[in-house]
Scaffold this motif. Structure first.
Motif, PDB file in Angstrom:
ATOM      1  N   HIS A   2      30.938  76.474  18.101  1.00  0.00           N
ATOM      2  CA  HIS A   2      29.485  76.299  18.222  1.00  0.00           C
ATOM      3  C   HIS A   2      29.098  75.991  19.672  1.00  0.00           C
ATOM      4  O   HIS A   2      28.138  76.545  20.210  1.00  0.00           O
ATOM      5  N   GLU A   3      29.875  75.120  20.322  1.00  0.00           N
ATOM      6  CA  GLU A   3      29.594  74.788  21.728  1.00  0.00           C
ATOM      7  C   GLU A   3      29.655  76.037  22.599  1.00  0.00           C
ATOM      8  O   GLU A   3      28.847  76.233  23.497  1.00  0.00           O
ATOM      9  N   LYS A   4      30.664  76.880  22.311  1.00  0.00           N
ATOM     10  CA  LYS A   4      30.834  78.099  23.108  1.00  0.00           C
ATOM     11  C   LYS A   4      29.645  79.047  22.901  1.00  0.00           C
ATOM     12  O   LYS A   4      29.152  79.651  23.856  1.00  0.00           O
ATOM     13  N   GLU A   5      29.210  79.118  21.654  1.00  0.00           N
ATOM     14  CA  GLU A   5      28.082  79.989  21.324  1.00  0.00           C
ATOM     15  C   GLU A   5      26.814  79.535  22.059  1.00  0.00           C
ATOM     16  O   GLU A   5      26.064  80.343  22.592  1.00  0.00           O
ATOM     17  N   VAL A   6      26.631  78.204  22.119  1.00  0.00           N
ATOM     18  CA  VAL A   6      25.398  77.667  22.692  1.00  0.00           C
ATOM     19  C   VAL A   6      25.471  77.588  24.226  1.00  0.00           C
ATOM     20  O   VAL A   6      24.541  77.957  24.930  1.00  0.00           O
ATOM     21  N   ASN A   7      26.612  77.098  24.742  1.00  0.00           N
ATOM     22  CA  ASN A   7      26.699  76.815  26.190  1.00  0.00           C
ATOM     23  C   ASN A   7      27.581  77.777  26.964  1.00  0.00           C
ATOM     24  O   ASN A   7      27.785  77.595  28.163  1.00  0.00           O
ATOM     25  N   GLY A   8      28.188  78.749  26.305  1.00  0.00           N
ATOM     26  CA  GLY A   8      29.119  79.643  26.995  1.00  0.00           C
ATOM     27  C   GLY A   8      30.474  78.966  27.151  1.00  0.00           C
ATOM     28  O   GLY A   8      30.690  77.858  26.670  1.00  0.00           O
ATOM     29  N   ASP A   9      31.374  79.646  27.874  1.00  0.00           N
ATOM     30  CA  ASP A   9      32.740  79.113  28.007  1.00  0.00           C
ATOM     31  C   ASP A   9      32.765  77.968  29.024  1.00  0.00           C
ATOM     32  O   ASP A   9      32.570  78.166  30.211  1.00  0.00           O
ATOM     33  N   GLU A  10      32.993  76.756  28.501  1.00  0.00           N
ATOM     34  CA  GLU A  10      33.044  75.586  29.398  1.00  0.00           C
ATOM     35  C   GLU A  10      34.486  75.155  29.640  1.00  0.00           C
ATOM     36  O   GLU A  10      34.746  74.049  30.096  1.00  0.00           O
ATOM     37  N   GLY A  11      35.439  76.009  29.259  1.00  0.00           N
ATOM     38  CA  GLY A  11      36.853  75.678  29.454  1.00  0.00           C
ATOM     39  C   GLY A  11      37.352  74.638  28.465  1.00  0.00           C
ATOM     40  O   GLY A  11      38.342  73.961  28.711  1.00  0.00           O
ATOM     41  N   LEU A  12      36.645  74.500  27.335  1.00  0.00           N
ATOM     42  CA  LEU A  12      37.077  73.515  26.339  1.00  0.00           C
ATOM     43  C   LEU A  12      38.347  73.980  25.619  1.00  0.00           C
ATOM     44  O   LEU A  12      39.164  73.170  25.211  1.00  0.00           O
TER      45      LEU A  12
END
Ligand SMILES: Cc1cc2nc3c(=O)[nH]c(=O)nc-3n(C[C@H](O)[C@H](O)[C@H](O)COP(=O)(O)OP(=O)(O)OC[C@H]3O[C@@H](n4cnc5c(N)ncnc54)[C@H](O)[C@@H]3O)c2cc1C
Length: 459
Positions: free
Chosen positions: A83-93
């Motif tokens: 969900h984070e990736k979908e909303v904020n893009g790839d943050e390297g999580l």
């Protein structure tokens, strides 16, 4: 300063709880105390752990029941990450790579084949593959291997390599956005927790705080605080440091080996490094140390205080190490950390995965690898598998060896249910929304019940 609830420890467990309380309850007055200047610098740091989101599919020492629980909890982290990736893009999580468990030789192949029917049902994405397909995914597994050696693997596309420190940041930042009123005390060390009537007084090096409920997510330090309040007296900690060796990219994904059923530690595996996939990490080793925190020598005394000075913990250690399998394993692992000989001895383990790897290709990763607080139960004189939760009056202590990072949101769910009880149900936990956002639909229990903690007692 008085809070309704204070969380002690800002690793992935504490921040997951902060996020859950902030997003899914109407509780506002929350405090989090962390002794270091940032979140996730101890076991949740990517330097300290294997970065695997454990689901229970390729961990061959998990029973199907344990796998069901770990899957449910790991799915929550997976859903959060996606969900984070979908909303904020790839943050390297996280990185998503193939993941397999490799069986070598007749006995291991049979054991793995026998596991497949039940585990394949629980994990529909898990495929059983033979030599040829293994070679297509991981050519270096076959290179230089005896063609007569039997091989079998269970493989899945769901190989999540997670930076749990970044995940801690993400939880804390989202919590702050959702609930700007939360108080975060970084660089603040809790020295003592005492009861004052209906509340707790938390003494720190920066002053005192008060709270109606306290949740301790301080890794191995949690048992020290539990004992200081009279809980968890029959437990000790075996602090199992894990080191790693690194090499060039010889694998495309995660490759686990078959685990020894008696041992609560992951068998050696090879994994791409989350922040640099051109590095493959092999490990972890498992060596007992007498510190609560690795590389923090001031925790030596705290370790012994937590271990306990009576005869019972000593008898437990004697009983545990008198088991030949465990004794030999520990001895071998002490050698792996030694200069010169360690590298040569560990190379043999790596060669079980990558037969043609050369000595010059690998090096000992300095100051990489934390320590797992394995629980010793002094009643049964046995090592417990996985995390422990000690439940007290308006307080919980979470002790988190592997797979504690994978189960952080599940633990936070359990703790949030309890926090609501501790605060006399003055606040509400929107479990329906939580489950809708984070739980895979097929595993939501019909009655929304909390799955039992591993250790749940009060005295
Ligand atoms: C070698 C190794 C490999 C592992 N591999 C995996 C893996 O692949 N997958 C997985 O899921 N898990 C893995 N684990 C386990 C995982 O790293 C831990 O379960 C997880 O990081 C625990 O998170 P935590 O927040 O509970 O503890 P921590 O990250 O250790 O955080 C505890 C926090 O409490 C703080 N604290 C302690 N004492 C005090 C005090 N007095 N006052 C204030 N703050 C305090 C600390 O500073 C720290 O920030 C591994 C562990 C090791 C050692």
């Amino acid at each position: 300063m008085k809070h309704d609830v204070i969380i002690i420890g800002g690793g992935v467990s504490g921040t997951a709880l902060l996020y859950t309380l902030s997003k899914y309850t109407n509780l506002k007055n929350i405090g989090l105390i962390e002794k270091y200047s940032d979140y996730g610098l101890v076991n949740s740091s990517p330097r300290m752990n294997s970065q695997t989101l454990h689901f229970g599919d390729i961990e061959t020492n998990y029973t199907i029941e344990k796998a069901k629980k770990v899957k449910r909890y790991a799915d929550m982290v997976k859903n959060y990450l996606e969900h984070e990736k979908e909303v904020n893009g790839d943050e390297g999580l996280f990185l998503k790579v193939p993941k397999m468990v490799l069986a070598v030789g007749k006995d291991q192949v049979k054991t793995l084949r026998d596991r497949y029917p039940s585990f394949g049902q629980l994990f529909p994405g898990l495929k059983m593959i033979g030599r040829e397909e293994i070679g297509k995914i991981e050519p270096r597994i076959l290179e230089g291997r005896d063609p007569g050696q039997e091989l079998l693997a269970l493989v899945t596309e769901d190989g999540y390599t997670v930076d749990f420190r970044k995940l801690s940041h993400s939880f804390a930042e989202n919590a702050r956005i959702l609930n700007p009123g939360i108080s975060i005390y970084l660089s603040t060390r809790v020295e003592k927790i005492t009861r004052t009537g209906n509340n707790f007084l938390i003494k720190t090096d920066k002053g005192d705080y008060e709270a109606e409920a306290v949740i301790v997510t301080a890794g191995s330090h949690s048992l020290k605080f539990a004992k200081s309040l009279g809980y968890g007296k029959s437990y000790s900690i075996l602090s199992m440091a894990g080191s790693f060796y690194t090499g060039p990219k010889v694998l495309n994904g995660k490759v686990y080996t078959m685990q020894i059923p008696k041992l609560p530690f992951a068998a050696v595996h090879g994994d791409p490094e989350v922040n640099n996939e051109f590095i493959t990490r092999f490990g972890p080793t498992a060596k007992p140390i007498f510190f609560l925190e690795r590389y923090n020598y001031s925790t030596f005394w705290e370790y012994w205080k937590t271990f306990g000075f009576g005869i019972r913990p000593l008898l437990s250690i004697l009983k545990i190490s008198s088991d030949k399998v465990i004794f030999n394993y520990l001895l071998k692992n002490v050698v792996y950390d030694l200069p010169w000989i360690g590298k040569r001895a560990f190379l043999k383990e790596i060669k079980k995965i990558v037969p043609k790897i050369k000595l010059e290709e690998i090096k000992f990763a300095k100051r990489v690898g934390g320590t797992r607080p394995q629980i010793i139960n002094n009643e049964t004189k046995k090592l417990e598998l996985g995390e422990a939760k000690i439940l007290g009056e308006k307080t919980i202590f979470n002790i988190t060896p592997s797979p504690g990072a994978s189960t952080c949101l599940g633990n936070a769910f359990e703790d949030t249910v309890k926090v609501m009880e501790f605060l006399s149900n003055r606040f509400t936990f929107d479990t329906i929304r939580y489950e809708r956002d984070l739980v895979e639909p097929d595993l939501v229990p019909a009655d929304n019940n909390v799955i039992n903690p591993l250790i749940d007692f009060q005295h």
